[in-house]
Each structure stands twice: as C-alpha cells, then as structure tokens.
Design a protein around this motif. Structure first.
Motif, short mmCIF file in Angstrom:
data_model
loop_
_atom_site.label_atom_id
_atom_site.label_comp_id
_atom_site.label_asym_id
_atom_site.label_seq_id
_atom_site.Cartn_x
_atom_site.Cartn_y
_atom_site.Cartn_z
N GLY A 356 -41.33 6.05 2.46
CA GLY A 356 -42.43 4.98 2.92
C GLY A 356 -42.23 4.54 4.38
N GLU A 357 -43.08 3.38 4.63
CA GLU A 357 -43.22 2.87 6.17
C GLU A 357 -42.20 2.34 6.40
OE1 GLU A 357 -45.59 2.03 9.57
OE2 GLU A 357 -45.93 3.64 7.67
N PRO A 358 -41.66 2.79 7.89
CA PRO A 358 -40.51 2.06 8.27
C PRO A 358 -40.40 0.90 8.54
CG PRO A 358 -40.89 4.35 9.31
CD PRO A 358 -42.18 3.92 8.48
N LEU A 359 -39.33 0.14 8.37
CA LEU A 359 -39.16 -1.17 8.80
C LEU A 359 -39.16 -1.25 10.28
CD1 LEU A 359 -36.23 -2.43 6.63
CD2 LEU A 359 -38.53 -3.00 6.29
N GLY A 360 -38.58 -0.35 10.99
CA GLY A 360 -38.76 -0.59 12.29
C GLY A 360 -37.78 0.82 13.06
N GLY A 361 -37.63 0.82 14.18
CA GLY A 361 -36.91 2.26 14.69
C GLY A 361 -35.77 1.73 15.36
N THR A 383 -27.22 5.43 6.13
CA THR A 383 -27.48 3.94 5.62
C THR A 383 -28.69 3.22 6.57
OG1 THR A 383 -25.07 3.88 5.45
CG2 THR A 383 -26.34 1.99 4.74
N LEU A 384 -28.83 3.39 7.48
CA LEU A 384 -30.02 2.64 8.18
C LEU A 384 -31.34 3.35 7.69
CD1 LEU A 384 -28.80 2.44 11.57
CD2 LEU A 384 -29.64 0.50 10.23
N VAL A 385 -31.26 4.72 7.22
CA VAL A 385 -32.63 5.41 6.93
C VAL A 385 -32.85 4.99 5.46
CG1 VAL A 385 -33.59 7.56 6.46
CG2 VAL A 385 -32.19 7.34 8.40
N HIS A 386 -31.70 4.86 4.74
CA HIS A 386 -31.88 4.48 3.21
C HIS A 386 -32.37 2.93 3.10
CE1 HIS A 386 -30.83 4.43 -0.90
NE2 HIS A 386 -30.10 3.30 -0.65
N ALA A 387 -32.00 2.18 4.31
CA ALA A 387 -32.52 0.88 4.21
C ALA A 387 -33.98 0.85 4.70
CB ALA A 387 -31.67 -0.03 4.97
N GLY A 388 -34.63 1.63 5.08
CA GLY A 388 -36.00 1.74 5.59
C GLY A 388 -36.17 1.84 7.07
N THR A 572 -23.71 -3.57 9.78
CA THR A 572 -24.60 -3.05 10.84
C THR A 572 -26.24 -3.31 10.26
OG1 THR A 572 -23.10 -1.81 11.79
CG2 THR A 572 -25.43 -1.12 12.28
N VAL A 573 -26.40 -2.60 9.00
CA VAL A 573 -27.70 -2.68 8.51
C VAL A 573 -28.21 -4.13 8.16
CG1 VAL A 573 -28.95 -2.07 6.33
CG2 VAL A 573 -27.22 -0.43 7.30
N GLU A 574 -27.66 -4.98 7.76
CA GLU A 574 -27.86 -6.33 7.72
C GLU A 574 -28.28 -6.91 9.08
OE1 GLU A 574 -24.38 -8.27 6.04
OE2 GLU A 574 -24.80 -8.09 3.88
N PHE A 575 -27.43 -6.58 10.20
CA PHE A 575 -27.96 -6.91 11.52
C PHE A 575 -29.12 -6.70 11.85
CE2 PHE A 575 -28.22 -5.96 15.82
CZ PHE A 575 -27.83 -7.34 16.46
N PHE A 576 -29.37 -5.38 11.86
CA PHE A 576 -30.80 -4.71 12.21
C PHE A 576 -31.69 -5.15 11.30
CE2 PHE A 576 -28.22 -1.50 14.49
CZ PHE A 576 -28.83 -1.68 15.90
N SER A 577 -31.56 -5.26 9.96
CA SER A 577 -32.51 -5.92 9.08
C SER A 577 -33.23 -7.17 9.12
CB SER A 577 -32.27 -5.62 7.52
OG SER A 577 -31.88 -4.37 7.17
N SER A 578 -32.05 -7.98 9.64
CA SER A 578 -32.41 -9.42 9.76
C SER A 578 -33.23 -9.71 11.03
CB SER A 578 -31.31 -10.23 9.65
OG SER A 578 -30.42 -10.00 10.92
N HIS A 579 -33.39 -8.74 11.87
CA HIS A 579 -34.02 -9.07 13.14
C HIS A 579 -35.13 -7.95 13.30
CE1 HIS A 579 -29.91 -10.51 14.13
NE2 HIS A 579 -30.78 -11.46 14.87
N VAL A 580 -35.93 -7.78 12.23
CA VAL A 580 -37.29 -7.06 12.34
C VAL A 580 -38.20 -8.06 11.53
CG1 VAL A 580 -36.34 -4.70 12.55
CG2 VAL A 580 -36.70 -5.67 10.39
#
Length: 580
Positions: A356-361, A383-388, A572-580
C-alpha cells in the motif's frame, strides 16, 4: 529493565504486538563447534540468556551468556566465552560436554576472546585480549595459568592463525586501515613484519578471527594492493605470495578446507556470497543473504546464515541444520537501488517497500562506519515496513564492499560527505512521494542520525541507538583500541584537530535540533558509553527539545534480549508513526 523519558502514545493493536514479538524472539546461533563423535554444539538463546545446546537439548545453565564453543582436542572438553549484560567482557570457560559443568579459565575484568587451541599441544591456547592496552595476542597454558604476550605493535590484533607445527603464529595487525600481517616465532621469541604492502590492507580476519588461514598449503589472505579490491592471495612461510583469484570484488575471511581448497566470502551488493576456489575454478555454496562464522570441518563447510527471514541459522554445505533464527512472520526482501549524491557519486542502497501507500520514509544508516547493509533480518526495519513505512538503507561513502577508494572516502571526513550521501537519500525518498522522512541508526548509524537532525534540515524526526554524541569524549571513554581506531579515522587526536572534533560532533548542534528525537542506550555499552547519551539528554532537557530516552540497564552496544527488543521496536515504530 529500562529507564524512560517519554510522552504518551497509543499502543498498537494485538496483531502488531504479535508481529513484533515474533521478530524480537529471533536470535539465531551464537557460535558452534563439532565434537569428534559428530555432535554439533551451538549457542542458542533461551529464557533471556545464551547457553550451549546440542540436538538433544540444553547443555549449560549458567549466569550470563555462554557462546562460541570450540572443541579442545586431547582435553575432551569445550572452550567457551561468558559475558554478562552485554558488557563484552568475555571470560573463558572450560565446559564438560557430558554434564555442562563450567570451569573458569580466565575470569577477570578484561575482554578475552578469539581463543583457539595449539595444533600440537592440547593444554595451550592463543587468544586476543585488551589486558595490556589495545587488542594484543597472547598464549596461555591451561593447567599452569601462565599468560605470555606475543604481539608487539600498537595496532589492534584482529585475528591470527597457528602454523601447522604450532611453532609460529601469523596475525593481522590493524582493522580496516593499512592492516598488515606479522609473524611471531615462538622459539625465537620474535615478532616481525610478514606482509605489509604500502597504501593497502593485507588481512584474513573481518567478521571471523583467522580460523583455518594457515595449512601445509601456505597462508591464505586478501590484499587490495594491486587492484584496490580485496583479492585472494597465498603466501609461503617466508612471506612471498601470489594472487590466486582476482575479480575486482571485495573478499573476506578466507580459509583452507581439508582437501586444499579455499572457502571465502565475497560481497555482491547486499549479499555476502559463500564461495569455494578449487583448482582455479570458483563455485558458490550460498549466494544470498549475509553469511559468516565459516568453518571447514571434516570435509564440510559450516556457517551462519542471515536473510530477510532468518537471523543466524546454522548451515552445513547449503542445508540448514539448526534453525534457531527462522521467523514465521512475513518479512520483506529489499530491492537493490542506486541514487546520485550531491557530486554525482552513485550510492548503492537497499529499498524496503510496504504494502500500500507508505506512511512516510525512513533512512536506516548502518554502523561502522566501515560496514554496509546486508540482506539480513533487521527487526526494526521489518517492523517499520510492516507498520507502513518505506525504508532506504544506503551504503554511503566509507562503506565496505565497493573497493578501497570508496571505503577510504570518509577518512578525516566523518560526518562530512558521508552525511551528505545520507541527505541525498532523504531527497530520493521525497522524490518518491514521501512527505515525511525520518532517520534511524545504531552506533555510527546513530551518530549519522544525530548529525542528520542537528547539522542538516533534511529530516522530520530521528532515532539514535547507542550513537556517538561527542567525538572527544568518545575516544577518551570507549575501550582504548576503539578510541585508537576512531582517531585514525579522524586523522588525528582531539588535541591535533580540535576544530574538526567540534564541527563533527552532534553535541555541537543541540540548539539546531527542531524535530522530535528518540535516544536509545545500553547502560553497559563498552563502545559508546552511557555517558555519551547522558550528555545529549541533559542538553536536550535544558533546552526543552522534544525527545524520548530509553535506557536499557541490562544491555550493551545494542538491544539483544527479547523483552527489551519488543519494547525497543514497539517504541521506535510508535515514535515515528506519531510524527507523520
């Protein structure tokens, strides 16, 4: 156990938690050996620690991690290492192969490793230790306890090999910069230059320790003196050598097989091929993933294998015999890509794309700096890729695998053009449509992450794991041989080049950090001490800069224990996901 400073984020769902747990619990084999009766003994993770195992079950049960078993012929026992809480302060143990009982050989405050038995005297071993200053080569009589220092040069000893008669030792002096081979004559008590070509490296120890490099056929090693790439060469006992295999690819860790062939590793992009040279012809045992810890034993080739779905399985001649590192969870294999840096230099990278469409890079910066990204199971990347997220893992200037000129391009310029290569990678992701781009890395990669968010405006968020904060204090506080290596990479001491040390230290740019930052640190890290992270956290706190800090009390240079890994990758995934 962790200490944290954090803001509240929503927890991921149970499906994500299960995925993270499956990856975090993939530890793989940490060393192995084969006994005379054909039993394979290996170190595997269980209940929070590594212990020795056989196909019949767990052999040892002791405090600390017990790893890297080796059979002691004539003593009918095993030699192994013990470490506690990631401090990399290895004790040497003798292990009863029937009962699992351990007896200390060396139990002190020093790093003692790369131990190997004398080929003729079962009661004598050689090993490498920092018990004097840097990493030096020693011999030890197992019953008498007498330790003798054998190497006499300031460069760290990275590996060695016994002569077949046990009268001499050849060792590699130096890491990646101008390494040479030296010869110790034990009866004469001499340590002399063996092979030292100008402006080049002669080596046989990269990820391994020189096992099997000397046989009746001669001494096998690699040299980049003639082509700029590490080519296979064979020397006689006087130091005269000839090239045996040249193809302008970097090769590592060559050793002899029992029938006179040479088994070695060869880098091709993100794969480290396992190959065999026989009568001038080369065949491949394994052509994907990252392979290491190779041992030719009784006509077979054993090795550890990583892939995007495995974390250190033990294989024999291409067949898995211990699958400790296999994960059931779906993982993503990267694509080989290149992009142009600021000066037109092509930078090779691995690109991980989600469904699918990535959340971010995310830029994933490797450690080292002399390292590279291999096609292996990287649990935080997966895990980051799994999260989008779309993740780009570049081999920036200074990386291994592309010849000597490219590897030395960062000498005296750490945090310079290599950082600009990483910034160009962020632009590559933005050109692919990623509006939010973060950076993540461990060790030198953690340093790159800190420089990326402080010295550039290329990133929207960053995460550093055991990253260098201040070059001056790092070279002073890290283990001395590491400080010496870093000073060579910076082309001088802090007193010689104070301006460079300041300009290239992330602590200098704390005031310029205006994006969220995650800092992860092991309290027992001997390479980048906890004091580095504390400097940064103190400065960020004083300035009110948005950050989170995770300190693992029972970790060293990285995050290894399952429960800690789960927290690390989830946070780590929570951190990046919360800032996109």
């Amino acid at each position: 156990m962790t200490q944290t400073e954090t803001t509240d984020h929503g927890r991921f769902d149970e499906q994500f938690a299960e995925y993270a747990t499956q990856l975090a619990d993939a530890h793989g084999v940490s060393g192995y050996t084969k006994t005379p009766d054909g039993t394979v003994v290996y170190a595997a993770y269980s209940d929070g620690e590594y212990d020795l195992h056989t196909p019949d079950g767990q052999l040892t049960q002791s405090d600390g991690d017990i790893t890297s078993p080796k059979w002691l012929q004539g003593r009918e026992s095993l030699l192994a290492y013990r470490d506690e809480n990631g401090a990399e302060q290895f004790d040497l143990l003798e292990v009863n192969p029937e009962t699992g009982t351990t007896t200390p050989i060396l139990d002190d405050q020093f790093l003692n490793f790369k131990a190997r038995q004398h080929p003729r005297d079962p009661d004598r071993i050689a090993f490498v230790s920092n018990r004097d200053r840097s990493l030096d080569l020693y011999t030890l009589h197992l019953d008498e306890g007498e330790i003798t220092k054998q190497s006499e040069v300031p460069e760290p000893v990275m590996g060695y090999a016994w002569s077949p008669d046990g009268q001499r030792l050849v060792y590699q002096a130096g890491t990646f910069e101008d390494s040479a081979l030296r010869l110790v004559d034990l009866p004469l008590d001499r340590d002399d230059v063996f092979i030292d070509e100008p402006d080049s490296e002669q080596s046989f120890a990269f990820t391994d320790d020189g096992y099997g490099a000397w046989s009746e056929e001669g001494i096998v090693f690699t040299t980049n003196h003639e082509t700029g790439y590490r080519e296979l060469a064979v020397a006689d006992g006087d130091g005269d050598y000839e090239l045996r295999y040249v193809n302008h690819c970097d090769k590592y860790d060559p050793q002899w097989t029992g029938d006179g062939d040479i088994v070695f590793l060869e880098v091709r992009g993100g794969d480290r091929h396992l190959r065999v040279l026989s009568d001038g012809e080369v065949t491949t045992i394994e052509n994907t993933g990252m392979n290491m810890d190779v041992k030719a034993i009784d006509g077979d080739v054993f090795y550890k294998h990583w892939s995007p779905a495995t974390a250190g399985d033990l294989r024999q001649n291409g067949t898995t015999i211990v699958d400790e590192g296999w994960v059931e969870a779906q993982t993503v294999a990267p694509e080989e890509v290149t992009y142009k840096s600021f000066d037109g230099q092509e930078i090779a990278a691995r690109l991980y794309r989600p469904e699918g469409e990535p959340l971010g890079g995310i830029i994933k910066a490797h450690g080292g700096p002399e390292a590279q990204h291999y096609n292996r199971l990287d649990i935080v990347t997966q895990t980051l890729v799994h999260a989008g997220f779309e993740v780009l893992a570049p081999d920036f200037r200074g990386s291994l695998g592309y010849g000597r000129e490219f590897r030395k391009a960062s000498d005296g310029d750490l945090g310079g053009d290599d950082l600009t290569d990483v910034v160009a990678g962020a632009e590559y992701l933005r050109d692919r449509g990623r509006t939010h781009v973060g950076i993540l890395g461990g060790s030198y990669g953690g340093y790159m992450a800190l420089m990326g968010v402080g010295a550039t405006d290329a990133f929207d968020m960053g995460a550093s794991v055991c990253g260098v904060v201040n070059w001056e204090t790092t070279v002073e506080d890290a283990r001395q041989y590491l400080g010496d290596v870093l000073m060579r990479k910076l082309n001088g001491t802090p007193e010689d080049k104070p301006d460079l040390y300041e300009e290239r230290s992330p602590i200098t740019y704390t005031d310029d950090i205006d994006v969220p930052l995650l800092i992860v640190q092991g309290a027992n890290d001997p390479r980048v001490p906890q004091s580095e992270a504390e400097q940064l956290v103190s400065s960020l706190t004083e300035r009110g800069i948005d950050h989170e800090y995770i300190l693992f009390e029972d970790e060293g240079h990285g995050v290894e224990r399952t429960e800690n890994r789960i927290e690390y990758i989830t946070r780590t995934v929570e951190f990046f996901s919360s800032h996109v």
